[in-house]
Design an enzyme around this catalytic site. Structure first.
Site, mmCIF file in Angstrom:
data_model
loop_
_atom_site.group_PDB
_atom_site.id
_atom_site.type_symbol
_atom_site.label_atom_id
_atom_site.label_comp_id
_atom_site.label_asym_id
_atom_site.label_seq_id
_atom_site.Cartn_x
_atom_site.Cartn_y
_atom_site.Cartn_z
ATOM 1 C CB SER A 74 -0.939 0.011 1.215
ATOM 2 O OG SER A 74 -0.214 -0.161 2.414
ATOM 3 C CG ASP B 289 -3.782 5.682 6.715
ATOM 4 O OD1 ASP B 289 -2.599 5.449 7.059
ATOM 5 O OD2 ASP B 289 -4.300 5.147 5.705
ATOM 6 C CG HIS C 183 -0.771 3.888 4.486
ATOM 7 N ND1 HIS C 183 -1.990 3.437 4.952
ATOM 8 C CD2 HIS C 183 -0.176 2.828 3.893
ATOM 9 C CE1 HIS C 183 -2.127 2.153 4.644
ATOM 10 N NE2 HIS C 183 -1.038 1.764 3.998
#
Length: 359
Positions: A34, A316, A319
């Protein structure tokens, strides 16, 4: 150490290169999780996708599937290399777009096939490599005149960055509710098992034509707000970071071994460390309101994030913000300099979709 001055210099160089239409390498391929995903999970049945606000609040195209408020690290590297467009995700890349590279990264993906399966669909590194072979077959007809040999010669000139291992810890080893790995392996044994598999996967990429590798070390996820919250701590979780350190130590050794074994290739370790600017001072709290329902540590949909994003390390719970990605991407670009400064690379003048995922 990467300074603001260095970042500005690199960005000016990248702007000049884009204006001249002359990237420093002909193509750039991206494999990862991600931290590098730019939309490959959007069409998958998974909690690990972020194609909704407030993600992309600072990105020109809005929410695209990037796990950040703006660009990710691969985007920054691509810009600094002089590409005039971001490298497209495999999920939607078509036609001549793939000549300059493809991004295969997938949120929740890991070195191990089962990693992240509790979140739903994701594209493991093994399947990212299979997807790359689909790209190679397309390139054979686009630029290789039907010859796989000629296509591989072209791929020899491309930069490949690979960033894996993070989810094999936070979405596998340290989730005994879903995975048995922590009861089967000690941290040392697990690191060794991961690296053995990872080494083979990197060699599989080598066999497909890759010769210039930038391999990201795993991040110290024990310092993410998400992991600190899961462990009920208000400081970095040493147990997690110690396990990651074992992985990175083995990775460093493996990089050296691969350089000795595959003498016509070069592998560079991208350690991701840099000195923070003084005003990047919120390091233990996400900028956005984190969802408590679905999507582990992700922003709650359509909520207004913090306004002073330039001061936050984390976007978040897992990340980084775009500002951190710019710092990390600039450092990685500088570390990869031997790939684009040691020789002049002749760019090719020659200038629908298969999709393999883990359901």
């Amino acid at each position: 150490m990467v300074t603001i001055t260095q970042i500005l210099v690199f960005l000016m160089v990248a702007t000049t290169l884009r204006a001249n239409g002359d990237p420093q390498v002909p193509c750039y391929f991206i494999f990862g999780d991600s931290l590098l995903d730019n939309g490959n999970n959007n069409r998958l049945l998974t909690e690990a996708k972020v194609n909704f606000p407030p993600y992309g609040i600072d990105f020109p195209d809005g929410p695209t599937g990037r796990f950040s408020n703006g660009r990710n690290t691969a985007d920054v590297i691509a810009q600094l290399l002089g590409f005039d467009k971001f490298i497209p995700p495999f999920a939607v890349a078509k036609g001549g777009e793939i000549v300059t590279g493809v991004n295969y990264a997938s949120g929740a993906a890991g070195i191990r096939a089962e990693t992240g399966q509790h979140l739903g669909g994701r594209i493991s590194l093994e399947n990212q490599i299979k997807n790359h072979w689909i790209t190679i077959l397309r390139l054979t007809f686009l630029i290789g005149k039907g010859s796989l040999v000629e296509t591989k010669k072209y791929l020899n000139k491309c930069i490949y960055t690979v960033g894996m291992g993070n989810n094999d810890y936070i979405n596998n080893y340290f989730l005994p509710k879903y995975y048995k790995t922590s009861s089967v392996y000690t941290p040392e044994q697990y690191a060794q098992a991961l690296i053995e598999q990872y080494s083979q996967q990197l060699q599989d990429l080598y066999k497909s034509g890759a010769r210039m590798f930038g391999v990201f070390a795993a991040g110290y996820s024990g310092c993410t707000p998400g992991i600190m919250n899961e462990f009920g701590m208000n400081s970095c979780v040493d147990e997690v970071n110690s396990a990651v350190m074992l992985f990175n130590s083995h990775l460093n050794t493996t990089i050296n071994d691969l350089n000795n074994k595959l003498v016509d290739a070069k592998f560079i370790l991208l350690d991701g460390s840099f000195e923070y600017p003084n005003d990047l001072n919120v390091t233990d709290t996400p900028c956005c309101a984190v969802s408590s329902n679905s999507g582990k540590g992700q922003c709650a949909p359509n909520q207004v994030p913090c306004s002073n994003r330039q001061n936050y390390y984390f976007w978040d719970a897992f990340h980084p913000t775009e500002r951190v990605n710019v710092l990390a991407g600039t450092k990685a670009y500088e570390t990869l300099s031997s790939f684009y400064t040691s020789k002049t690379i002749a760019l090719s003048k020659e200038k629908e979709t298969g999709y393999i995922s883990d359901a």
